[in-house]
Design a protein around this motif. Structure first.
Motif, PDB file in Angstrom:
ATOM      1  N   MET A 297       0.823  -1.214   0.000  1.00  0.00           N
ATOM      2  CA  MET A 297       0.000   0.000   0.000  1.00  0.00           C
ATOM      3  C   MET A 297       0.857   1.263   0.000  1.00  0.00           C
ATOM      4  SD  MET A 297      -2.712   1.222   2.939  1.00  0.00           S
ATOM      5  CE  MET A 297      -3.499  -0.392   2.936  1.00  0.00           C
ATOM      6  N   HIS A 298       1.969   1.218   0.775  1.00  0.00           N
ATOM      7  CA  HIS A 298       2.810   2.408   0.923  1.00  0.00           C
ATOM      8  C   HIS A 298       4.082   2.341   0.077  1.00  0.00           C
ATOM      9  CE1 HIS A 298       0.172   3.842   4.052  1.00  0.00           C
ATOM     10  NE2 HIS A 298       0.332   2.735   4.748  1.00  0.00           N
ATOM     11  N   LYS A 299       4.129   1.355  -0.840  1.00  0.00           N
ATOM     12  CA  LYS A 299       5.264   1.211  -1.763  1.00  0.00           C
ATOM     13  C   LYS A 299       6.602   1.083  -1.020  1.00  0.00           C
ATOM     14  CE  LYS A 299       3.001   3.564  -5.627  1.00  0.00           C
ATOM     15  NZ  LYS A 299       1.660   3.511  -5.053  1.00  0.00           N
ATOM     16  N   ILE A 300       6.604   0.233  -0.003  1.00  0.00           N
ATOM     17  CA  ILE A 300       7.812  -0.050   0.780  1.00  0.00           C
ATOM     18  C   ILE A 300       8.438  -1.346   0.271  1.00  0.00           C
ATOM     19  CG2 ILE A 300       8.716  -0.573   3.084  1.00  0.00           C
ATOM     20  CD1 ILE A 300       6.220   0.940   4.195  1.00  0.00           C
ATOM     21  N   ASP A 301       9.739  -1.319   0.014  1.00  0.00           N
ATOM     22  CA  ASP A 301      10.454  -2.521  -0.430  1.00  0.00           C
ATOM     23  C   ASP A 301      10.738  -3.372   0.808  1.00  0.00           C
ATOM     24  OD1 ASP A 301      12.271  -4.461  -1.269  1.00  0.00           O
ATOM     25  OD2 ASP A 301      13.271  -3.114  -2.679  1.00  0.00           O
ATOM     26  N   ILE A 302       9.875  -4.353   1.055  1.00  0.00           N
ATOM     27  CA  ILE A 302       9.959  -5.134   2.295  1.00  0.00           C
ATOM     28  C   ILE A 302      11.228  -5.983   2.360  1.00  0.00           C
ATOM     29  CG2 ILE A 302       8.632  -7.125   1.466  1.00  0.00           C
ATOM     30  CD1 ILE A 302       7.306  -7.130   4.287  1.00  0.00           C
ATOM     31  N   ASP A 303      11.683  -6.535   1.225  1.00  0.00           N
ATOM     32  CA  ASP A 303      12.898  -7.350   1.224  1.00  0.00           C
ATOM     33  C   ASP A 303      14.131  -6.503   1.549  1.00  0.00           C
ATOM     34  OD1 ASP A 303      11.679  -9.820   0.611  1.00  0.00           O
ATOM     35  OD2 ASP A 303      11.534  -9.250  -1.493  1.00  0.00           O
ATOM     36  N   ARG A 304      14.156  -5.296   0.987  1.00  0.00           N
ATOM     37  CA  ARG A 304      15.280  -4.389   1.266  1.00  0.00           C
ATOM     38  C   ARG A 304      15.267  -3.964   2.726  1.00  0.00           C
ATOM     39  NH1 ARG A 304      16.248   1.422  -1.758  1.00  0.00           N
ATOM     40  NH2 ARG A 304      18.131   2.020  -0.624  1.00  0.00           N
ATOM     41  N   TRP A 305      14.069  -3.717   3.264  1.00  0.00           N
ATOM     42  CA  TRP A 305      13.920  -3.321   4.664  1.00  0.00           C
ATOM     43  C   TRP A 305      14.452  -4.420   5.576  1.00  0.00           C
ATOM     44  CZ3 TRP A 305       8.547  -1.824   7.176  1.00  0.00           C
ATOM     45  CH2 TRP A 305       8.770  -1.185   8.404  1.00  0.00           C
ATOM     46  N   CYS A 306      14.080  -5.662   5.271  1.00  0.00           N
ATOM     47  CA  CYS A 306      14.549  -6.799   6.087  1.00  0.00           C
ATOM     48  C   CYS A 306      16.060  -6.958   5.996  1.00  0.00           C
ATOM     49  CB  CYS A 306      13.853  -8.083   5.642  1.00  0.00           C
ATOM     50  SG  CYS A 306      12.081  -8.131   5.984  1.00  0.00           S
ATOM     51  N   SER A 307      16.593  -6.893   4.756  1.00  0.00           N
ATOM     52  CA  SER A 307      18.033  -7.114   4.578  1.00  0.00           C
ATOM     53  C   SER A 307      18.862  -6.020   5.238  1.00  0.00           C
ATOM     54  CB  SER A 307      18.373  -7.198   3.086  1.00  0.00           C
ATOM     55  OG  SER A 307      18.136  -5.964   2.440  1.00  0.00           O
ATOM     56  N   SER A 308      18.322  -4.789   5.307  1.00  0.00           N
ATOM     57  CA  SER A 308      19.055  -3.700   5.958  1.00  0.00           C
ATOM     58  C   SER A 308      19.190  -3.940   7.455  1.00  0.00           C
ATOM     59  CB  SER A 308      18.358  -2.363   5.694  1.00  0.00           C
ATOM     60  OG  SER A 308      17.115  -2.296   6.375  1.00  0.00           O
ATOM     61  N   ASN A 309      18.377  -4.863   7.977  1.00  0.00           N
ATOM     62  CA  ASN A 309      18.448  -5.222   9.400  1.00  0.00           C
ATOM     63  C   ASN A 309      19.024  -6.630   9.597  1.00  0.00           C
ATOM     64  OD1 ASN A 309      17.030  -2.989  11.073  1.00  0.00           O
ATOM     65  ND2 ASN A 309      15.704  -3.261   9.297  1.00  0.00           N
ATOM     66  N   GLY A 310      19.702  -7.119   8.563  1.00  0.00           N
ATOM     67  CA  GLY A 310      20.368  -8.412   8.673  1.00  0.00           C
ATOM     68  C   GLY A 310      19.433  -9.605   8.668  1.00  0.00           C
ATOM     69  N   LYS A 311      18.243  -9.453   8.111  1.00  0.00           N
ATOM     70  CA  LYS A 311      17.243 -10.530   8.082  1.00  0.00           C
ATOM     71  C   LYS A 311      16.737 -10.729   6.665  1.00  0.00           C
ATOM     72  CE  LYS A 311      16.891 -11.041  12.668  1.00  0.00           C
ATOM     73  NZ  LYS A 311      15.665 -10.812  13.419  1.00  0.00           N
ATOM     74  N   THR A 312      15.991 -11.813   6.487  1.00  0.00           N
ATOM     75  CA  THR A 312      15.192 -11.983   5.279  1.00  0.00           C
ATOM     76  C   THR A 312      13.741 -12.008   5.724  1.00  0.00           C
ATOM     77  OG1 THR A 312      15.098 -14.402   5.366  1.00  0.00           O
ATOM     78  CG2 THR A 312      17.015 -13.412   4.265  1.00  0.00           C
ATOM     79  N   PHE A 313      12.832 -11.862   4.767  1.00  0.00           N
ATOM     80  CA  PHE A 313      11.419 -11.861   5.140  1.00  0.00           C
ATOM     81  C   PHE A 313      11.030 -13.186   5.796  1.00  0.00           C
ATOM     82  CE2 PHE A 313       6.792 -12.113   4.069  1.00  0.00           C
ATOM     83  CZ  PHE A 313       6.392 -11.058   4.873  1.00  0.00           C
ATOM     84  N   ASP A 314      11.672 -14.276   5.404  1.00  0.00           N
ATOM     85  CA  ASP A 314      11.355 -15.585   5.966  1.00  0.00           C
ATOM     86  C   ASP A 314      11.904 -15.778   7.373  1.00  0.00           C
ATOM     87  OD1 ASP A 314       9.941 -16.433   3.739  1.00  0.00           O
ATOM     88  OD2 ASP A 314      11.749 -17.161   2.722  1.00  0.00           O
ATOM     89  N   THR A 315      12.909 -14.975   7.756  1.00  0.00           N
ATOM     90  CA  THR A 315      13.525 -15.185   9.075  1.00  0.00           C
ATOM     91  C   THR A 315      13.159 -14.114  10.099  1.00  0.00           C
ATOM     92  OG1 THR A 315      15.556 -13.987   8.444  1.00  0.00           O
ATOM     93  CG2 THR A 315      15.503 -16.385   8.046  1.00  0.00           C
ATOM     94  N   ILE A 316      12.304 -13.156   9.740  1.00  0.00           N
ATOM     95  CA  ILE A 316      11.927 -12.149  10.735  1.00  0.00           C
ATOM     96  C   ILE A 316      11.124 -12.801  11.851  1.00  0.00           C
ATOM     97  CG2 ILE A 316      11.970 -10.175   9.157  1.00  0.00           C
ATOM     98  CD1 ILE A 316       8.900 -10.331   9.067  1.00  0.00           C
ATOM     99  N   THR A 317      11.308 -12.287  13.051  1.00  0.00           N
ATOM    100  CA  THR A 317      10.615 -12.824  14.221  1.00  0.00           C
ATOM    101  C   THR A 317       9.337 -12.028  14.499  1.00  0.00           C
ATOM    102  OG1 THR A 317      11.760 -11.359  15.778  1.00  0.00           O
ATOM    103  CG2 THR A 317      12.850 -13.460  15.216  1.00  0.00           C
ATOM    104  N   GLY A 318       8.588 -12.501  15.449  1.00  0.00           N
ATOM    105  CA  GLY A 318       7.377 -11.794  15.843  1.00  0.00           C
ATOM    106  C   GLY A 318       7.687 -10.404  16.342  1.00  0.00           C
ATOM    107  N   ASN A 319       8.819 -10.280  17.085  1.00  0.00           N
ATOM    108  CA  ASN A 319       9.238  -8.970  17.583  1.00  0.00           C
ATOM    109  C   ASN A 319       9.638  -8.050  16.436  1.00  0.00           C
ATOM    110  OD1 ASN A 319       9.840  -7.174  19.783  1.00  0.00           O
ATOM    111  ND2 ASN A 319      12.008  -7.501  19.337  1.00  0.00           N
ATOM    112  N   ASP A 320      10.352  -8.600  15.449  1.00  0.00           N
ATOM    113  CA  ASP A 320      10.730  -7.819  14.260  1.00  0.00           C
ATOM    114  C   ASP A 320       9.478  -7.295  13.559  1.00  0.00           C
ATOM    115  OD1 ASP A 320      13.459  -8.410  14.617  1.00  0.00           O
ATOM    116  OD2 ASP A 320      13.305 -10.224  13.385  1.00  0.00           O
ATOM    117  N   ALA A 321       8.526  -8.204  13.351  1.00  0.00           N
ATOM    118  CA  ALA A 321       7.289  -7.833  12.659  1.00  0.00           C
ATOM    119  C   ALA A 321       6.526  -6.767  13.438  1.00  0.00           C
ATOM    120  CB  ALA A 321       6.412  -9.070  12.459  1.00  0.00           C
TER     121      ALA A 321
END
Length: 202
Positions: free
Chosen positions: A164-188
């Motif tokens: 909706m807000h045109k956010i690159d979610i994969d880039r956001w995750c990788s900038s924090n040393g994660k992938t979308f598949d490995t984010i935790t509940g706290n990350d989310a």
């Protein structure tokens, strides 16, 4: 003469506090009284005037629009605190509990409440009186829970909001040393909170 920081930080102010939203608050008048009882001869605070507007409300130049089309700015108050021969300044956001006050609900009472809260906080920072109240409030923001992988519902909500807000979610995750598949509940949770704070309440 006002007692030292080391002495005032040990003063138990809780008997003089009231409870609000699960936290203890020290009323500004009680704070003045306690300072005087602990050696101060002169204590007062006053709202600073915004030179651009002539009133006591300060706001950011940046305008924010939430998803409902409501336009807002960051509103703050600035105060001058005088304790004997010491002068301090404090600038704080105008809040309603933990939430920022928006333009459509701004009142003089909320501006005054912000100034009073700033006064008590300024006193705590600079003299030690009531400082423990703020330490406890900050600690309340941390809730120790077992952190597991984000749920499918959390991920689905993130995908929807990022799209909706045109956010690159994969880039956001990788900038924090994660992938979308490995984010935790706290990350989310932190990601959802960041989106909520930037784009609106809902």
């Amino acid at each position: 003469m006002l007692k030292s920081y080391e002495e005032l930080v040990k003063v138990d102010v809780t008997p003089y506090c009231s409870d609000r939203d699960g936290f203890k608050y020290l009323n500004w008048a009680r704070c003045v009284d306690l300072l005087r009882k602990n050696g101060a001869e002169k204590v007062y605070f006053e709202l600073c005037q915004n030179e651009k507007t002539g009133n006591s409300l300060f706001c950011s130049e940046q305008v924010f629009t939430d998803k409902n089309g409501n336009v807002n700015q960051c509103y703050e108050t600035r105060i001058k605190v005088c304790i004997d021969d010491q002068v301090y300044y404090m600038q704080s956001p105008v809040m309603n509990g933990k939430n920022p006050v928006k333009a459509n609900s701004m009142t003089q009472a909320r501006v005054w409440t912000s100034a009073c809260r700033s006064f008590v906080k300024c006193v705590a920072i600079n003299t030690g009186l009531g400082f423990d109240l703020w330490v406890r409030e900050e600690n309340m923001d941390y809730i120790p829970v077992e952190d597991t992988l984000a749920t499918e519902q959390q991920k689905a909500t993130l995908i929807e909001l990022c799209s909706m807000h045109k956010i690159d979610i994969d880039r956001w995750c990788s900038s924090n040393g994660k992938t979308f598949d490995t984010i935790t509940g706290n990350d989310a949770g932190m990601m959802l909170k960041a989106i909520k704070e930037k784009y609106g309440d809902d």
